[in-house]
Scaffold this motif. Structure first.
Motif, PDB file in Angstrom:
ATOM      1  N   THR A 216      36.323  -3.259 -38.323  1.00 37.97           N
ATOM      2  CA  THR A 216      36.156  -3.727 -36.944  1.00 37.97           C
ATOM      3  C   THR A 216      35.415  -5.064 -36.888  1.00 37.97           C
ATOM      4  OG1 THR A 216      34.174  -2.334 -36.751  1.00 37.97           O
ATOM      5  CG2 THR A 216      36.235  -1.427 -35.929  1.00 37.97           C
ATOM      6  N   GLN A 217      34.523  -5.306 -37.841  1.00 33.64           N
ATOM      7  CA  GLN A 217      33.834  -6.597 -37.866  1.00 33.64           C
ATOM      8  C   GLN A 217      34.808  -7.735 -38.139  1.00 33.64           C
ATOM      9  OE1 GLN A 217      30.631  -6.348 -40.692  1.00 33.64           O
ATOM     10  NE2 GLN A 217      29.364  -5.039 -39.376  1.00 33.64           N
ATOM     11  N   THR A 218      35.767  -7.499 -39.026  1.00 31.53           N
ATOM     12  CA  THR A 218      36.739  -8.561 -39.328  1.00 31.53           C
ATOM     13  C   THR A 218      37.787  -8.694 -38.227  1.00 31.53           C
ATOM     14  OG1 THR A 218      38.028  -6.972 -40.645  1.00 31.53           O
ATOM     15  CG2 THR A 218      36.464  -8.375 -41.822  1.00 31.53           C
ATOM     16  N   LEU A 219      38.160  -7.594 -37.598  1.00 35.23           N
ATOM     17  CA  LEU A 219      39.213  -7.636 -36.585  1.00 35.23           C
ATOM     18  C   LEU A 219      38.719  -8.131 -35.230  1.00 35.23           C
ATOM     19  CD1 LEU A 219      41.238  -4.331 -37.195  1.00 35.23           C
ATOM     20  CD2 LEU A 219      41.980  -6.672 -37.658  1.00 35.23           C
ATOM     21  N   PHE A 220      37.583  -7.598 -34.789  1.00 35.64           N
ATOM     22  CA  PHE A 220      37.172  -7.819 -33.408  1.00 35.64           C
ATOM     23  C   PHE A 220      35.963  -8.742 -33.260  1.00 35.64           C
ATOM     24  CE2 PHE A 220      38.994  -3.480 -33.624  1.00 35.64           C
ATOM     25  CZ  PHE A 220      40.159  -3.751 -32.932  1.00 35.64           C
ATOM     26  N   GLU A 221      35.241  -8.973 -34.353  1.00 41.06           N
ATOM     27  CA  GLU A 221      34.114  -9.901 -34.295  1.00 41.06           C
ATOM     28  C   GLU A 221      34.433 -11.203 -35.012  1.00 41.06           C
ATOM     29  OE1 GLU A 221      30.547  -7.947 -35.600  1.00 41.06           O
ATOM     30  OE2 GLU A 221      31.057  -6.089 -34.549  1.00 41.06           O
ATOM     31  N   ASP A 222      35.645 -11.295 -35.556  1.00 41.54           N
ATOM     32  CA  ASP A 222      36.147 -12.518 -36.198  1.00 41.54           C
ATOM     33  C   ASP A 222      35.236 -12.987 -37.333  1.00 41.54           C
ATOM     34  OD1 ASP A 222      38.080 -14.393 -36.552  1.00 41.54           O
ATOM     35  OD2 ASP A 222      37.268 -15.812 -35.099  1.00 41.54           O
ATOM     36  N   ARG A 223      34.677 -12.033 -38.089  1.00 42.34           N
ATOM     37  CA  ARG A 223      33.837 -12.395 -39.232  1.00 42.34           C
ATOM     38  C   ARG A 223      34.692 -12.599 -40.477  1.00 42.34           C
ATOM     39  NH1 ARG A 223      28.358  -8.623 -39.153  1.00 42.34           N
ATOM     40  NH2 ARG A 223      28.051  -8.580 -36.888  1.00 42.34           N
ATOM     41  N   THR A 224      34.242 -13.474 -41.341  1.00 44.76           N
ATOM     42  CA  THR A 224      34.913 -13.670 -42.621  1.00 44.76           C
ATOM     43  C   THR A 224      34.434 -12.599 -43.603  1.00 44.76           C
ATOM     44  OG1 THR A 224      33.181 -15.128 -43.482  1.00 44.76           O
ATOM     45  CG2 THR A 224      34.957 -16.149 -42.190  1.00 44.76           C
ATOM     46  N   LEU A 225      35.143 -12.488 -44.726  1.00 39.26           N
ATOM     47  CA  LEU A 225      34.728 -11.522 -45.741  1.00 39.26           C
ATOM     48  C   LEU A 225      33.337 -11.855 -46.277  1.00 39.26           C
ATOM     49  CD1 LEU A 225      37.972 -10.854 -47.818  1.00 39.26           C
ATOM     50  CD2 LEU A 225      36.790  -9.309 -46.249  1.00 39.26           C
ATOM     51  N   ALA A 226      33.036 -13.142 -46.408  1.00 42.14           N
ATOM     52  CA  ALA A 226      31.702 -13.539 -46.882  1.00 42.14           C
ATOM     53  C   ALA A 226      30.622 -13.081 -45.914  1.00 42.14           C
ATOM     54  CB  ALA A 226      31.646 -15.059 -47.051  1.00 42.14           C
ATOM     55  N   GLU A 227      30.890 -13.186 -44.617  1.00 36.51           N
ATOM     56  CA  GLU A 227      29.913 -12.751 -43.628  1.00 36.51           C
ATOM     57  C   GLU A 227      29.754 -11.231 -43.624  1.00 36.51           C
ATOM     58  OE1 GLU A 227      30.450 -16.312 -40.289  1.00 36.51           O
ATOM     59  OE2 GLU A 227      31.741 -14.529 -40.245  1.00 36.51           O
ATOM     60  N   VAL A 228      30.862 -10.512 -43.783  1.00 31.89           N
ATOM     61  CA  VAL A 228      30.788  -9.045 -43.835  1.00 31.89           C
ATOM     62  C   VAL A 228      30.049  -8.600 -45.098  1.00 31.89           C
ATOM     63  CG1 VAL A 228      32.135  -6.906 -43.895  1.00 31.89           C
ATOM     64  CG2 VAL A 228      32.896  -8.814 -42.483  1.00 31.89           C
ATOM     65  N   TRP A 229      30.279  -9.319 -46.207  1.00 28.82           N
ATOM     66  CA  TRP A 229      29.565  -9.004 -47.448  1.00 28.82           C
ATOM     67  C   TRP A 229      28.073  -9.279 -47.282  1.00 28.82           C
ATOM     68  CZ3 TRP A 229      31.213  -6.908 -52.092  1.00 28.82           C
ATOM     69  CH2 TRP A 229      30.286  -6.949 -53.131  1.00 28.82           C
ATOM     70  N   ALA A 230      27.737 -10.407 -46.715  1.00 30.12           N
ATOM     71  CA  ALA A 230      26.328 -10.759 -46.530  1.00 30.12           C
ATOM     72  C   ALA A 230      25.636  -9.783 -45.580  1.00 30.12           C
ATOM     73  CB  ALA A 230      26.216 -12.185 -45.984  1.00 30.12           C
ATOM     74  N   GLY A 231      26.383  -9.234 -44.618  1.00 26.95           N
ATOM     75  CA  GLY A 231      25.802  -8.273 -43.688  1.00 26.95           C
ATOM     76  C   GLY A 231      25.579  -6.904 -44.288  1.00 26.95           C
ATOM     77  N   GLY A 232      26.166  -6.637 -45.461  1.00 22.70           N
ATOM     78  CA  GLY A 232      25.928  -5.385 -46.158  1.00 22.70           C
ATOM     79  C   GLY A 232      27.021  -4.346 -46.011  1.00 22.70           C
TER      80      GLY A 232
END
Length: 251
Positions: free
Chosen positions: A204-220
């Motif tokens: 959902t972070q990548t689909l609806f919050e438009d985060r990149t994989l690097a941002e999702v990785w950094a977020g944990g």
């Protein structure tokens, strides 16, 4: 040949499931009505567009377990489970065939169950390349959970009740009814220990919050999802090997 065993198991599973379509139709109807009804209640009389897309992504990941566990229960009741000794293939190979069969039906029902609310409530789910990796890990995580339930089904006479309990708990907490960010902090932390929750969160972070994989990785979310999936695969595999041996000895 292992490929022949796998192909035969998948073919048998597909024939059995297609011979009894009413169960899948009933499950589809109940799942859709429950999802839309609960979202209507949570929205206090309306279907809220801010809640529907992320919860719709989460709701469709549990159905394969129902198919696979029910298949094992029926085979044990019929007394044919010990026939797996007759094959030279390793015991996990027929189970892999059952898992593929269950996954095919699970994906089909989940797709239809998602399509109905999308059309009725006009829900738009964006497609982004960054969501591909979380989606794959989520699928593996869900299948490992299914395999874990199947391992329990080999030895537990109460697997029906246990499956309902575990599946209901996951559905309540993995984001299927409410997004994880609306939970209290302690409940969100507990929910992330359950199967599929981290996958739903990363997806959902990548689909609806438009985060990149690097941002999702950094977020944990992504590294914890990877670790959770590997651990669940290992636990499910070891438990299956142990319980399969015990089930054959008691047959």
């Amino acid at each position: 040949m292992p490929a022949d065993v796998l192909r035969a198991e998948i073919g048998k599973g597909l024939r059995v499931q297609l011979a009894h379509p009413i169960g899948h139709v009933v499950t589809l109807l109940i799942s859709t009505v429950m999802y839309l009804g609960l979202q209507f209640v949570l929205g206090q009389g309306e279907l809220r567009q801010d809640l529907l897309p992320p919860t719709l992504v989460a709701i469709g990941v549990q159905y394969a377990g129902l198919v696979m566990v029910a298949d094992l229960i029926e085979e044990k009741r019929a007394g044919t489970f010990a026939q797996s000794r007759m094959s030279p293939a390793p015991p996990w190979l027929p189970m892999l065939g059952r898992l593929i069969t269950a996954s095919l039906f699970g994906l089909a029902v989940a797709a239809v169950a998602a399509l109905v609310p999308m059309l009725l409530a006009r829900i738009a789910v964006p497609l982004r390349w960054a969501a591909l990796l979380p989606a794959v890990l989520l699928m593996i995580n869900a299948l490992a959970f299914t395999f874990l339930l199947a391992a329990l089904a080999l030895v537990s006479p109460m697997i029906g009740a246990l499956q309902s309990l575990f599946t209901s708990l996951v559905l309540l907490l993995n984001g299927s009814f409410l997004p994880l960010n609306l939970y209290p902090d302690w409940l969100a932390a507990t929910a992330r220990l359950l199967p599929t929750t981290l996958g739903v969160e990363a997806l959902t972070q990548t689909l609806f919050e438009d985060r990149t994989l690097a941002e999702v990785w950094a977020g944990g979310a992504l590294p914890w999802l990877l670790a959770h999936t590997l651990a669940l695969v290992a636990v499910a595999g070891l438990l299956f090997a142990r319980n399969h041996r015990r089930a054959l000895e008691s047959s």
